[in-house]
Design an enzyme around this catalytic site. Structure first.
Site, PDB file in Angstrom:
ATOM      1  N   SER A  20       0.819  -1.222   0.000  1.00 32.26           N
ATOM      2  CA  SER A  20       0.000   0.000   0.000  1.00 32.26           C
ATOM      3  C   SER A  20       0.848   1.265   0.000  1.00 32.26           C
ATOM      4  CB  SER A  20      -0.918   0.008   1.221  1.00 32.26           C
ATOM      5  OG  SER A  20      -1.628   1.237   1.287  1.00 32.26           O
ATOM      6  N   THR A  67      -9.114  -1.404   2.497  1.00 32.97           N
ATOM      7  CA  THR A  67      -8.859  -1.907   1.159  1.00 32.97           C
ATOM      8  C   THR A  67      -9.169  -3.399   1.103  1.00 32.97           C
ATOM      9  OG1 THR A  67      -7.244  -1.915  -0.637  1.00 32.97           O
ATOM     10  CG2 THR A  67      -6.389  -2.305   1.580  1.00 32.97           C
ATOM     11  N   LYS A  71     -13.900  -4.203   2.355  1.00 35.16           N
ATOM     12  CA  LYS A  71     -14.794  -3.051   2.232  1.00 35.16           C
ATOM     13  C   LYS A  71     -16.243  -3.381   2.556  1.00 35.16           C
ATOM     14  CE  LYS A  71     -11.818  -0.643  -1.075  1.00 35.16           C
ATOM     15  NZ  LYS A  71     -11.697  -0.022  -2.398  1.00 35.16           N
ATOM     16  N   GLY A 132     -16.167  -6.875 -12.470  1.00 37.27           N
ATOM     17  CA  GLY A 132     -16.093  -7.146 -11.042  1.00 37.27           C
ATOM     18  C   GLY A 132     -17.333  -6.680 -10.313  1.00 37.27           C
ATOM     19  N   ALA A 133     -17.575  -7.288  -9.147  1.00 41.66           N
ATOM     20  CA  ALA A 133     -18.752  -6.915  -8.358  1.00 41.66           C
ATOM     21  C   ALA A 133     -18.435  -6.890  -6.867  1.00 41.66           C
ATOM     22  CB  ALA A 133     -19.900  -7.890  -8.632  1.00 41.66           C
ATOM     23  N   GLY A 135     -16.016  -5.078  -3.511  1.00 41.08           N
ATOM     24  CA  GLY A 135     -16.040  -3.786  -2.855  1.00 41.08           C
ATOM     25  C   GLY A 135     -15.605  -2.639  -3.735  1.00 41.08           C
ATOM     26  N   ALA A 136     -14.584  -2.852  -4.575  1.00 42.32           N
ATOM     27  CA  ALA A 136     -14.105  -1.770  -5.448  1.00 42.32           C
ATOM     28  C   ALA A 136     -15.161  -1.387  -6.472  1.00 42.32           C
ATOM     29  CB  ALA A 136     -12.820  -2.205  -6.144  1.00 42.32           C
TER      30      ALA A 136
END
Length: 283
Positions: A20, A67, A71, A132-133, A135-136
């Site tokens: 990170s 992250t 999330k 994608g589905a 948290g982001a």
């Protein structure tokens, strides 16, 4: 001399977390705005996220960024005090304590939109494919729709998760019914002006299992993951006809700036921090 024990404490929680760059970003913002703080990377066990957060705040912590892969768990943890953005997303990337209560927000969508605008790819009037589905992706759907994209399709390896996200958004905002769809990643079709990779595939060595022929003329391929070189998704996108590719470093800095404003009440300037962070990735 001020000691770190007297500073406001912040951090980013994830698993993995060693990569990170959030400490770099928030320390740069702090220097820019004249605020003293301590910001750490915090590795949470996959089965110990809630305990990690509660321990942080119990010991005087002020705010946390969240992250992968926590999330959606952060959403549950702060569900009594969520911002409208967080409630629509069903995911939280920013936590803070106020008046004895844990609060949650999602700043991912704001960071994404600002970076798309920086790249001259405002979603307004565009067809957007979101891969994608998790948290982001959850943080991006409503902001993209609100920004005026003409169509948004969520494609996920597990189509049921994509359809659940679609249902969640439409349950709150039924006016988007004609613009929002969902399905399986391998069955994605049509042509798109912007394709956004919100999967974790680029953390590994292989791109998402995406059919060819999806990029419209002049299209942007945007990976929410950032790296010192093109990600597997970006390499795939070039081969499949994307006119421009970009990683998510600008989104990272943008969402961090929004979190910083929540915590400190001041909005940092991001361009110099983004430039410095990009240079740091190459050293």
């Amino acid at each position: 001399m001020t000691t770190t024990t007297s500073l406001m404490r912040f951090g980013v929680v994830g698993n993995p977390i060693a990569h990170s760059r959030s400490p770099f970003i928030h320390e740069a913002f702090a220097s820019q705005t004249g605020i003293s703080l301590c910001y750490d990377r915090i590795l949470a066990p996959l089965d110990g996220f809630a305990h990690t957060c509660k321990d942080f705040f119990a010991h005087g912590g002020t705010g946390l960024n969240i992250t992968v892969p926590f999330k959606e768990q952060a959403f549950v943890l702060a569900q009594a005090h969520l911002t409208p953005r967080a409630r629509l997303a069903g995911a939280v990337n920013t936590l803070w304590m106020a008046n004895g209560h844990l609060h949650g927000c999602n700043t991912d969508g704001e960071g994404l939109l600002k970076d798309l605008e920086r790249l001259d790819y405002s979603p307004a009037g565009k067809r957007v494919l979101l891969l994608g589905a998790g948290g982001a992706a959850r943080g991006a759907v409503f902001p993209l729709l609100a920004a005026g994209c003409t169509r948004l399709h969520i494609a996920n390896r597990n189509p049921e998760r994509a359809q659940q996200l679609q249902a969640h958004i439409l349950g709150h905002m039924p006016e988007f019914t004609g613009r929002l769809s969902a399905g399986a990643l391998q069955q994605a079709s049509g042509v798109w002006d912007i394709i956004i990779n919100a999967t974790s595939s680029s953390l590994g060595s292989t791109p998402p299992d995406l059919p060819g022929g999806l990029y419209a003329s002049g299209a942007l391929a945007y990976d929410m993951v950032y790296a010192s070189q093109d990600t597997p998704f970006m390499l795939q996108a070039r081969e499949q006809g994307a006119a421009q590719v970009a990683d998510g470093l600008g989104m990272l800095v943008g969402q961090a700036a929004a979190s910083y404003e929540i915590w400190h009440g001041t909005r940092p300037e991001i361009s110099a921090v983004l430039k410095a962070l990009r240079l740091a990735l190459y050293t």
